[in-house]
Write an enzyme that holds these catalytic residues in place. Structure first.
Site, PDB file in Angstrom:
ATOM      1  CB  ILE A  37      -3.846  -9.331   8.573  1.00  0.00           C
ATOM      2  CG1 ILE A  37      -5.066  -8.437   8.310  1.00  0.00           C
ATOM      3  CG2 ILE A  37      -2.612  -8.790   7.892  1.00  0.00           C
ATOM      4  CD1 ILE A  37      -4.938  -7.045   8.900  1.00  0.00           C
ATOM      5  N   GLY A  65       0.812  -1.211   0.000  1.00  0.00           N
ATOM      6  CA  GLY A  65       0.000   0.000   0.000  1.00  0.00           C
ATOM      7  C   GLY A  65       0.843   1.258   0.000  1.00  0.00           C
ATOM      8  CE  LYS A 122     -10.769  10.249   6.713  1.00  0.00           C
ATOM      9  NZ  LYS A 122      -9.440  10.857   6.567  1.00  0.00           N
TER      10      LYS A 122
END
Length: 643
Positions: A352, A302, A419
């Site tokens: 995961i 990522g 967030k």
């Protein structure tokens, strides 16, 4: 016809042998001129003697130029070094001529070679003057043909300091493009109105629409070293109102071999205006922490994970274990590392959430450090798929953290998000639950040091607003902004990744590290600026469409919750969140309940449980606002106790 010939052939370089021939010819002519000057501007000297000496002087001159190599320089780029080489060559010539005279006077050579000392000295001075002048004449003739006769792009340079002069020299010496610097812009009143290298310095206020049109300016290059983001933004805001292309020079550290090339001068990008501090890879703390370690990185393909991999690969680690469920991006990262000569790493395709698979990886590689960057992070998508957000962001994180504790990992670094602070969406709430679980696990006397890092948006990451705006501009617009007042914090991917690594090195366990994100940016203003940077006008060329806040989206992001404050660290951009963690004590039982409930795939029940775990989670612009209304009504309906 002559004009076209000169313009069409001006890009060609003169042969070095032609340059040598011209230099030798000038030297011979100067020798003749030295006699004329010596004898009172007359020809009252022995012509036969001169004709005998000229071939000898020509031979010595050729030898001198060959020894020094002064003829090898490109004439159009003549500089101080070329002038110095000419001086050396002429000095060698006078030395050889002096020996010739001395040998002649000692009767070791013919009497005709007994050149008077006065002739030698005059010849020396004439050579220095005329050879250097000839270079400059040819140089400026080339630039006259290039700039006056040919079609050129006229340029202004913003900054009349040393960097501006270097930029001007780089542009002037470039033969690939027809560029002409016609002025400098500077805000220093002591420079305005003066000339530098024959080029006038203008004030920034005088460079307006009329000035640009009158002088046919095509480009303005900002050449101010170490300029801060705020100042660059102010300058670009003013320049982008003009019908010109605004460019910027790279940082001095990025110059090729310490020299600025015109090819490095690029159009200013939005990333330049939002850019942060440069990344220092020679970091002693990180070097010591990663030395000889096996490092496992989840979400390795990522945006953040791959940059952590790149930066970690600079250090003397033992082995990198790269885990990601995305096959193609992981393959691309593998090929990138191999192309750089990095070989001590293992890419692993794994989820995961698969406990047995991840346990096998821990058993085989026994990592010393874990950087957990794998996550679902798209707010609207996770708002519509809360079960998946919990599986990855909560359950996946729990499995990794538990295995890290079980296998005695030294440090577990969790990449969270702003967030998670006072969350208004499922994604943020799941990240907050993960933070709380990691905090609880640290309190269980685990040998593993659990560390959380929290920061905002990163420039250029997958799904971020800037790549989206670029695509929309390429399609002709409109640019879509959810709300005219929405603001966000921004950080570059390299900086965010290095701060994650550095926070991992300084952490003692249990901390939530907050990164200094600078000032928040208004997305509507960002969109307008990107339109102007693309050479277009708002709204005539490209409009901006307000689409309304997406499910779970905030107007303003926060880095700290209402109950938190920060403590400083030795790194000025990293702070420690200090908060009351009593709510983390019962987190394990609540997460167990959440896991069981998640199997039912009933979104409202699951989100209701999330709100129970994270009381500050209040949904915004979401279907789950109904849960908040029910909770609020239940609070109001509680019977009052009369005392």
């Amino acid at each position: 016809m002559i004009k076209n010939y000169l313009v069409n052939n001006s890009h060609k370089h003169a042969s070095k042998w032609l340059v040598l021939s011209i230099d030798v010819f000038i030297t011979i002519f100067n020798f003749f001129l030295a006699y004329v000057v010596r004898f009172g501007i007359t020809l009252n000297f022995d012509i036969v003697n001169l004709l005998y000496q000229l071939p000898i002087v020509a031979g010595l001159a050729t030898l001198s130029f060959l020894l020094i190599g002064s003829y090898k320089g490109v004439v159009r780029h003549t500089g101080m070094r070329d002038a110095y080489n000419l001086f050396l060559a002429v000095t060698v010539l006078i030395t050889l001529t002096g020996f010739l005279m001395a040998f002649s006077r000692m009767s070791l050579m013919p009497e005709l070679l007994n050149i008077p000392v006065s002739i030698i000295c005059i010849h020396y001075l004439l050579n220095i003057i005329t050879l250097t002048t000839s270079r400059l004449v040819f140089k400026y003739c080339f630039y006259y043909v290039k700039s006056k006769l040919g079609e050129t792009s006229k340029i202004l340079i913003y900054g009349a300091g040393d960097s501006g002069l270097i930029t001007q020299a780089a542009i002037t010496n470039d033969s690939n493009r027809s560029l002409s610097v016609i002025g400098f812009i500077d805000d220093n009143p002591q420079k305005i109105g003066k000339t530098i290298n024959g080029i006038k310095v203008y004030s920034s206020g005088s460079v307006n629409q009329n000035f640009v049109a009158k002088n046919n300016i095509k480009e303005i290059v900002v050449s101010i070293p170490h300029i801060n983001k705020k100042r660059l933004s102010e300058i670009s805001d003013n320049l982008l109102k003009l019908p010109v292309t605004v460019k910027i020079i790279p940082a001095v550290n990025d110059w090729i071999d310490g020299k600025l090339k015109v090819s490095q001068i690029k159009e200013i990008q939005i990333e330049d205006l939002l850019d942060r501090a440069p990344i220092n890879m020679d970091n002693q703390n990180i070097k010591e922490e990663l030395h000889g370690k096996v490092i496992l990185i989840t979400g390795a393909a990522g945006s953040i994970g791959s940059e952590i991999v790149r930066q970690a690969s600079y250090y003397s680690y033992k082995h990198l274990v790269l885990v990601d469920q995305a096959e193609s991006p992981l393959y691309d990262l593998q090929q990138e590392l191999l192309s750089k000569g990095v070989v001590n790493f293992t890419p692993i395709v794994a989820d995961i959430r698969d406990h047995q698979r991840i346990e096998t990886i821990f058993e085989k590689y026994r990592p010393n450090m874990v950087f957990h960057a794998a996550a679902y992070k798209h707010v609207p998508l996770m708002e519509n798929n809360p079960c998946e957000a919990i599986k990855i962001n909560v359950l996946g994180t729990r499995k990794l953290a538990d295995l890290s504790s079980e296998f005695g990992v030294d440090k577990f670094v969790f990449v969270s998000t702003d967030k998670a602070v006072n969350p208004t969406n499922v994604m943020g709430a799941t990240k907050r639950v993960a933070e709380m679980y990691i905090k609880w696990l640290h309190r269980t006397n685990s040998k593993t040091k659990f560390i959380t890092t929290r920061f905002g948006n990163v420039l250029g990451s997958n799904g971020s607003v800037i790549p989206l705006f670029k695509k929309q501009i390429q399609k002709g617009g409109p640019l879509t902004v959810t709300h005219q007042d929405v603001t966000r914090f921004f950080m570059t991917i390299p900086e965010a990744s290095q701060l994650v690594i550095e926070a991992g090195t300084m952490g003692n366990g249990g901390e939530i590290f907050i990164f200094d994100m600078g000032e928040s940016v208004k997305i509507f203003d960002l969109a307008r600026k990107m339109i102007r940077l693309s050479g277009l006008k708002y709204p005539s060329d490209i409009d901006i469409k307000i689409t309304g806040l997406r499910p779970g989206e905030k107007l303003y992001e926060e880095l700290l919750a209402d109950t938190e404050n920060t403590l400083p660290t030795y790194h000025k951009k990293i702070m420690i969140s200090k908060f009351d963690d009593d709510d983390c004590l019962m987190i394990k039982d609540k997460i167990d309940d959440l896991c069981i409930m998640n199997l039912l795939n009933q979104d409202h029940q699951i989100v209701g449980k999330l709100k129970e775990i994270v009381p500050e989670f209040i949904s915004n612009n979401s279907t789950f606002e109904s849960i908040d209304k029910i909770n609020k009504e239940s609070v109001h309906k509680k019977p009052r106790i009369l005392v």
